[in-house]
Motif scaffolding. Structure first.
Motif: not given
Length: 297
Positions: A30-49
């Protein structure tokens, strides 16, 4: 790393987002999953499906933990199916109006919000997927009635459609549709007329299975020699070529590629910087389109 932007549900968003369907591969990390989504946001993701039925609530729980209010991320969820843990398929149809309402409530609860920014009504009318039987054959107008009621109640910000036909979209336009999520890729372009209609109406086109090949019988982008030739010439992967082609093909395309891998996430985010010359575009446009009408289950 800059990516192109487009209008979506009254916002300007990056055209490369993130789809959470594969997060369940990290169910035991789970911690890795949370970190992955955080990384997506850091890379500029601003919409998540996402959807309540992704990992039986796991994806929503991860997004709830990873995405903060100050991130200003549009979280898009969907209704029309529900988890089926004991079945041959992990999903079953949930098309009746009372099921749509219950699914909205489930998503509100699992995401920890009092309003869902965008909710896609996943119809079973086109593309690969389950087909309805019995009381799951529900008229679109009845579904739109409950979706608009939920919007009026403030539980939904905007309404999208998925796996819909062009006639269904036309019927739904008065309800104020902000996006359409259909199976669509370079190798399966059944819905070209619908994509154009969406562009004309200011509706975002959000392809799922953007590389084809998710189920047996579907055409695969990676089977196309022209795609491999372009990838080699540009020093990128065939998957990146397929995603970049979608961005170049129409200005209202928003991508939601999913992954459970950090390197793959970064590769997906980089596709906004891939450019094609006219000869490359022509070679890709000439790839044969094959149908994605593959019933499942």
């Amino acid at each position: 790393m800059s990516t192109p932007t487009a209008s979506f549900a009254g916002r300007t968003v990056s055209r490369v987002g993130y789809g959470a369907a594969q997060l369940d591969r990290l169910h035991d990390r789970r911690d890795e999953a949370v970190a992955l989504v955080r990384r997506a946001v850091e890379l500029g993701v601003d919409h998540v499906d996402t959807a309540e039925f992704y990992g039986f609530g796991f994806a929503n729980a991860v997004i709830r933990e990873a995405v903060r209010p100050e991130d200003d991320v549009v979280v898009v969820t969907k209704v029309g199916a529900e988890p089926n843990p004991g079945g041959r398929l992990p999903l079953r149809m949930a098309q009746r109006p009372e099921q749509l309402r219950a699914s909205v409530e489930d998503n509100l609860r699992s995401l920890g919000v009092d309003r869902l920014a965008v909710v896609n009504l996943r119809r079973p009318d086109s593309g690969p997927g389950l087909r309805p039987q019995g009381d799951q054959v529900v008229d679109l107008d009845d579904q739109l009635a409950v979706m608009t009621a939920l919007r009026d109640e403030g539980k939904i910000g905007a309404i999208g459609l998925g796996s819909v036909t062009i006639d269904g979209l036309r019927r739904a336009l008065p309800a104020g549709i902000v996006c359409v999520q259909n199976a669509y890729s370079l190798v399966s372009r059944d819905d070209e007329d619908m994509l154009r209609l969406c562009a004309a109406e200011g509706i975002a086109w959000v392809p799922f299975f953007p590389l084809g090949g998710a189920f047996p019988g579907l055409p695969k982008l990676t089977d196309e020699p022209a795609v491999h030739a372009v990838a080699e010439s540009l020093g990128v992967t065939p998957a990146q070529v397929g995603l970049a082609w979608l961005l170049h093909h129409a200005p209202n395309v928003l991508l939601i590629p999913g992954t459970a891998d950090f390197a793959h996430l970064e590769a997906n985010m980089a596709v906004g910087n891939i450019t094609f010359d006219d000869a490359t575009r022509a070679a890709l446009d000439a790839v044969e389109s094959r149908s994605s009408e593959v019933p499942i289950g």
